[in-house]
Design an enzyme around this catalytic site. Structure first.
Site, mmCIF file in Angstrom:
data_model
loop_
_atom_site.group_PDB
_atom_site.id
_atom_site.type_symbol
_atom_site.label_atom_id
_atom_site.label_comp_id
_atom_site.label_asym_id
_atom_site.label_seq_id
_atom_site.Cartn_x
_atom_site.Cartn_y
_atom_site.Cartn_z
ATOM 1 N N ALA A 116 0.856 -1.189 0.000
ATOM 2 C CA ALA A 116 0.000 0.000 0.000
ATOM 3 C C ALA A 116 0.892 1.239 0.000
ATOM 4 O O ALA A 116 2.083 1.156 0.294
ATOM 5 C CB ALA A 116 -0.890 0.013 1.228
ATOM 6 N N LYS A 117 0.342 2.364 -0.347
ATOM 7 C CA LYS A 117 1.046 3.644 -0.187
ATOM 8 C C LYS A 117 0.004 4.744 -0.222
ATOM 9 O O LYS A 117 -1.045 4.597 -0.848
ATOM 10 C CB LYS A 117 2.041 3.854 -1.338
ATOM 11 N N GLY A 118 0.295 5.836 0.458
ATOM 12 C CA GLY A 118 -0.663 6.934 0.456
ATOM 13 C C GLY A 118 0.012 8.223 0.832
ATOM 14 O O GLY A 118 1.224 8.271 1.053
#
Ligand code: NAD
Length: 427
Positions: A116-118
């Site tokens: 994931a990344k944000g």
């Protein structure tokens, strides 16, 4: 050729985004494996991408809207895991690409996580501490439906730190009605963070460099090392190797580099966090530019500052005998091809700096069990996991005529594909 077509290697590589890099690596690894094309096609795309609007009350009472993202790539091996960055250049495509890198990084380390990344499109330097806290708490609330200790566990990244994670965890816990330390990693140890987390990425770069030196039958005490970016990753890697007896001959920060052919005592040089500007301002050493550091005649070059510093423009002038990637993505694909042609081994970021996510995994285990590990245990377990991952990547490298980067992606893809195969597709 039309005027719009790129004409040089460096222009061509400018075209590649994080998601294109991630897809290209996936395809290179898939070409070596007998993986169902349906699974590869699935891995070319994220599972979901969330876009949220975050209203912030500024200190002067006005309201401003910020955009935040969270990309989920693949969760076949476990909950999504990846950083949250606060940076003006954050965008959806970059989050998707970096979430894919996290899938490969967790898999090469055999951690039970997906990628994931944000982040938020904001320059954190424009925010007061109170504004950053309000922004973080509201961002946590906007993401609350899609994160959780069993679903998606954020961590610090560019522009965020343990304090940010503490606010994030507190905001999430307040709404859940119970303290939930496992919802994020990279927290201060007093609220469930792990000892050794902050130094872990640099430490893992040191551990992997030590293994690579050994692989090529070099003597670590005769090895010269140049480190670009004497920050969290670079300083900890340099000090680890210095303790082993390597000679750290050049280090740098954003303002420039210093060089001493006899080697520095790395504990004498303060890192960027300790005192910004201390590296380039260090007396008793020759000054160089960051570009010159990358081209020094050393045994090992560790780019540990930012991405895309080794490019088609400078790769032919690099004189190091080996490159170990401390930063994420310091080598462009054109530079990678040139190093391959020139037989310069490049040990990839997804293996070398994976100590960060590995100790994040330890932190998550400690949070779930409500039991803190001693620093010595963290170091021992990190060493064990890094050596295990190194062994798997080295076996692939030895078995096939490929680069170290391809070997690491093959290890990762094999595990992800096997998990997809075992679980099947529902419905
Ligand atoms: P940091 O801010 O602690 O240190 C960065 C260092 O690089 C500083 O010395 C800074 O002065 C220098 N620098 C910044 N811009 C530069 C430029 N344009 N040219 C030369 N030097 C420059 O950052 P960090 O946490 O050590 O991260 C460094 C790299 O490692 C980043 O690519 C990051 O994504 C990656 N990384 C960090 C972690 C982590 O948990 N800290 C984990 C994995 C990967």
């Amino acid at each position: 050729m039309t005027a719009a077509e790129p004409t040089t290697e460096s222009e061509i590589e400018e075209e590649e985004s994080a998601v294109e890099t991630a897809r290209r690596q996936l395809e290179r690894a898939a070409a070596h494996l007998d993986v169902d094309e349906g699974i590869v096609e699935r891995l070319r795309h994220p599972t979901s991408v969330y876009r949220v609007t975050i209203p912030l009350e500024r200190d002067d009472g006005t309201r401003e809207m910020f955009t935040g993202y969270r990309a989920h790539h693949d969760s076949v091996r476990g909950p999504y895991k990846g950083g949250l960055r606060y940076h003006p250049a954050v965008n959806e495509e970059e989050c998707v690409g970096l979430s894919m890198w996290m899938t490969w990084k967790c898999a090469v380390m055999d951690l039970p996580f997906g990628g994931a990344k944000g982040g938020v499109v904001v320059d954190p330097k424009d925010l007061s501490s109170d504004e950053k806290e309000r922004l973080t708490r509201r961002f946590a609330e906007e993401l609350r439906p899609v994160i959780g200790s069993k679903t998606d566990i954020p961590a610090p990244d560019m522009g965020t730190d343990p304090k940010t994670m503490a606010w994030f965890m507190d905001a999430y816990s307040m709404q859940e009605g119970e303290t939930e330390p496992g919802v994020v990693t990279g927290k201060p140890p007093v609220i469930g963070g792990s000892y050794g987390r902050e130094k872990a990425p640099g430490r893992s770069v040191g551990i992997i460099t030590e293994q690579a030196i050994d692989y090529y039958d070099w003597d670590v005490t005769d090895t010269t090392v140049a480190v670009q970016g004497f920050g969290s990753v670079g300083a900890n890697a340099a000090r680890y190797l210095d303790d082993l007896g390597a000679s750290i001959v050049a280090v740098s920060d954003i303002d420039g580099a210093i060089y001493d052919p006899d080697g520095f005592d790395t504990n004498d040089v303060e890192d960027h966090d300790e005192t910004p500007g201390m590296v380039s301002g260090y007396a008793d050493a020759q000054s160089l530019s960051n570009e010159e550091l990358l081209e020094l005649d050393v045994d090992v070059l560790i780019p540990a500052a930012i991405g895309n510093v080794l490019t088609g423009e400078n790769a032919r002038r690099v004189q190091a005998d080996m490159i170990v990637e401390g930063a994420n993505g310091p080598t462009t694909s054109t530079a990678g091809q040139i190093f391959e042609e020139r037989d310069i081994p490049v040990i990839p970021d997804i293996l070398a700096n994976a100590g960060g996510v590995t100790v994040s995994y330890f932190e998550w285990l400690q949070d779930i069990n409500r039991r803190s590990w001693r620093l010595e245990r963290v170091h021992e377990e990190l060493q064990t996991e890094m050596l295990r991952a190194w062994g798997c990547v080295r076996d692939e490298y030895d078995a096939r005529d490929i680069t170290w980067r391809d070997a690491a992606y093959i290890v990762a893809l094999e595990r992800i594909a096997e998990a997809h195969d075992a679980r099947g597709l529902w419905p």
